[in-house]
Design a protein around this motif. Structure first.
Motif, PDB file in Angstrom:
ATOM      1  N   ARG A   1      36.769 -50.842  12.194  1.00 47.24           N
ATOM      2  CA  ARG A   1      35.471 -51.467  12.423  1.00 47.24           C
ATOM      3  C   ARG A   1      34.341 -50.446  12.334  1.00 47.24           C
ATOM      4  N   ASN A   2      34.545 -49.261  12.908  1.00 46.69           N
ATOM      5  CA  ASN A   2      33.501 -48.238  12.898  1.00 46.69           C
ATOM      6  C   ASN A   2      33.194 -47.738  11.486  1.00 46.69           C
ATOM      7  N   ILE A   3      34.231 -47.585  10.669  1.00 47.47           N
ATOM      8  CA  ILE A   3      33.993 -47.117   9.300  1.00 47.47           C
ATOM      9  C   ILE A   3      33.271 -48.189   8.489  1.00 47.47           C
TER      10      ILE A   3
ATOM     11  N   LEU B   1      31.246 -50.403   9.733  1.00 49.32           N
ATOM     12  CA  LEU B   1      29.873 -50.439  10.233  1.00 49.32           C
ATOM     13  C   LEU B   1      29.067 -49.248   9.738  1.00 49.32           C
ATOM     14  N   ARG B   2      29.713 -48.111   9.585  1.00 48.75           N
ATOM     15  CA  ARG B   2      29.008 -46.908   9.109  1.00 48.75           C
ATOM     16  C   ARG B   2      28.562 -47.046   7.669  1.00 48.75           C
ATOM     17  N   THR B   3      29.353 -47.739   6.859  1.00 45.08           N
ATOM     18  CA  THR B   3      29.007 -47.878   5.450  1.00 45.08           C
ATOM     19  C   THR B   3      28.208 -49.148   5.154  1.00 45.08           C
ATOM     20  N   PHE B   4      28.025 -49.996   6.150  1.00 44.26           N
ATOM     21  CA  PHE B   4      27.324 -51.268   5.930  1.00 44.26           C
ATOM     22  C   PHE B   4      25.819 -51.046   5.776  1.00 44.26           C
ATOM     23  N   LYS B   5      25.219 -51.771   4.818  1.00 45.26           N
ATOM     24  CA  LYS B   5      23.771 -51.748   4.621  1.00 45.26           C
ATOM     25  C   LYS B   5      23.160 -52.985   5.270  1.00 45.26           C
ATOM     26  N   PRO B   6      22.363 -52.822   6.298  1.00 44.14           N
ATOM     27  CA  PRO B   6      21.787 -54.002   6.970  1.00 44.14           C
ATOM     28  C   PRO B   6      20.926 -54.833   6.026  1.00 44.14           C
ATOM     29  N   HIS B   7      20.890 -56.129   6.311  1.00 43.95           N
ATOM     30  CA  HIS B   7      20.123 -57.082   5.508  1.00 43.95           C
ATOM     31  C   HIS B   7      19.270 -57.917   6.455  1.00 43.95           C
ATOM     32  N   PRO B   8      18.124 -58.401   6.007  1.00 43.25           N
ATOM     33  CA  PRO B   8      17.305 -59.234   6.896  1.00 43.25           C
ATOM     34  C   PRO B   8      18.030 -60.463   7.432  1.00 43.25           C
ATOM     35  N   LEU B   9      19.034 -60.955   6.700  1.00 48.30           N
ATOM     36  CA  LEU B   9      19.784 -62.127   7.164  1.00 48.30           C
ATOM     37  C   LEU B   9      21.049 -61.770   7.934  1.00 48.30           C
TER      38      LEU B   9
ATOM     39  N   SER C   1      31.435 -41.110   3.068  1.00 45.75           N
ATOM     40  CA  SER C   1      31.549 -39.664   2.912  1.00 45.75           C
ATOM     41  C   SER C   1      31.666 -39.027   4.279  1.00 45.75           C
ATOM     42  N   LEU C   2      32.266 -37.847   4.316  1.00 43.91           N
ATOM     43  CA  LEU C   2      32.445 -37.132   5.572  1.00 43.91           C
ATOM     44  C   LEU C   2      31.219 -36.325   5.968  1.00 43.91           C
ATOM     45  N   ASP C   3      30.366 -35.986   4.987  1.00 48.53           N
ATOM     46  CA  ASP C   3      29.196 -35.166   5.294  1.00 48.53           C
ATOM     47  C   ASP C   3      27.963 -35.990   5.617  1.00 48.53           C
ATOM     48  N   GLY C   4      28.073 -37.311   5.551  1.00 45.88           N
ATOM     49  CA  GLY C   4      26.954 -38.168   5.913  1.00 45.88           C
ATOM     50  C   GLY C   4      26.027 -38.504   4.773  1.00 45.88           C
ATOM     51  N   ALA C   5      26.236 -37.960   3.591  1.00 46.17           N
ATOM     52  CA  ALA C   5      25.371 -38.276   2.448  1.00 46.17           C
ATOM     53  C   ALA C   5      25.633 -39.691   1.973  1.00 46.17           C
ATOM     54  N   GLU C   6      24.577 -40.400   1.610  1.00 43.61           N
ATOM     55  CA  GLU C   6      24.729 -41.800   1.212  1.00 43.61           C
ATOM     56  C   GLU C   6      25.300 -41.956  -0.192  1.00 43.61           C
TER      57      GLU C   6
END
Length: 359
Positions: free
Chosen positions: A87-89, A91-99, A346-351
């Protein structure tokens, strides 16, 4: 008249013997007692695939009891942690959307992983404008109808509300036996999770009960009478529980060697093989969730360790994360627009820099 007939008949008292005119002493009896009532470990939660059946409330009951899956989520550290890692991974990669915000997506992903079912409700304003989707907790949603097109919100046994037709999105993990509800893919490891929980609770209550400091007193000395035995039993009962590290004085006149023996319980009777049970059931749970032990924070017991954590993360991303992301993108097909999208992990936090599984 014969000589035997002239002898008077005398009724002798019970216990009379030819060698001793006094009644015989009562025979000593074996007596056993416990150090208190039995301590229950845990209620056995058995698991059955019950199959689909139509209830009197017009909906189908899930093939696996959802309350058992919910309780098992926190049964052990490994089972719950494996679900939370995924779940955490996500959520970390998810791009929020207005909906669809982060909180709604987090609940959606966790329900999908725990229950194999996840629900979103489309909310439409008074002017016909789409509002952010509402997450419906999968534990309290039921599905029915001739073609499975009707949904109900059932938070308890009394309240029930039918949801608007055509506004509920059902994301499910496919099952080989039916297509109304989804079934999580970790069911094969639940028995190991429950055994792990039972072993932990037994060892915890074993120490709370004070039995680890107990012993068995075996008395075979015939010099004791029943009053002495009763007094000794009461003294042992009073020493149970808090303050069980107490001294006990026993005076045995004319006693024999080994007439009184003390057998420690913790050395001869409490061999529950706790260490092996915990390790074996842990491995079963990790295999059921397909989680590398490096990502679970498990300390290796061998000198070689578990290997490179970055390589394990690459394999996990290719085999587990990407299929989960693809399953979550099914929401876009139902919504008619891309409200679920992910960035590269990614492990370094880069998008933009992701882990390439081919490296």
């Amino acid at each position: 008249m014969t000589a035997s007939a002239s002898k008077p008949r005398v009724r002798l008292p019970a216990g009379y013997s030819a060698t001793n005119s006094a009644p015989a002493a009562p025979r000593a009896r074996t007596e056993a007692f416990s150090f208190g009532d039995p301590e229950p470990v845990t209620s056995m939660r058995d698991f059955f695939y019950e199959g689909l059946w139509l209830s009197s409330d017009e909906w189908y009951e899930p093939p696996v009891p959802l309350d058992i899956l919910a309780k098992s989520y926190r049964a052990t550290a490994h089972h719950g942690s494996a679900l939370q890692v995924k779940r955490n991974i996500l959520l970390r990669t998810f791009k929020p959307h207005p909906l669809l915000g982060r909180q709604a997506f987090s609940g959606l992903a966790l329900d999908y992983l725990v229950f194999g079912n996840a629900y979103l409700e489309e909310v439409v304003g008074r002017l016909g404008r789409r509002l952010p989707f509402r997450h419906l907790r999968a534990r309290y949603v039921r599905r029915g109808g001739l073609n499975g097109e009707r949904y109900w919100w059932v938070p308890n046994f009394i309240d029930r509300t039918e949801l608007p037709m055509g506004r509920v999105l059902h994301l499910l993990e496919p099952d080989i036996d039916q297509g109304i509800y989804g079934v999580p893919d970790y069911l094969g490891s639940l028995q190991s999770a429950w055994l792990n929980e039972n072993a932990t609770l037994f060892r915890r209550r074993y120490f709370l009960n004070g039995s680890h400091a107990g012993f068995i007193m075996y008395v075979s000395d015939p010099a004791h009478d029943q009053k002495d035995i009763d007094a000794m039993r009461q003294a042992l009962k009073d020493s149970k529980g808090p303050g069980n590290f107490r001294n006990l004085f026993l005076y045995s006149p004319n006693g024999k060697k080994d007439g009184v023996q003390v057998i420690p319980v913790s050395e001869v009777a409490a061999k529950d093989d706790f260490w092996n049970i915990k390790n074996i059931t842990r491995d079963d749970q990790l295999a059921g969730h397909r989680i590398p032990p490096q990502l679970m924070g498990i300390i290796p017991q061998n000198t070689g360790g578990f290997g490179d954590v970055e390589k394990a993360a690459r394999v996990f991303v290719a085999n587990e994360l990407e299929p989960l992301q693809a399953a979550m993108r099914e929401v876009n097909e139902w919504a008619g627009e891309e409200i679920v999208s992910f960035r590269s992990y990614s492990l370094d936090g880069a998008e933009d820099a992701g882990l390439d599984p081919s490296r």
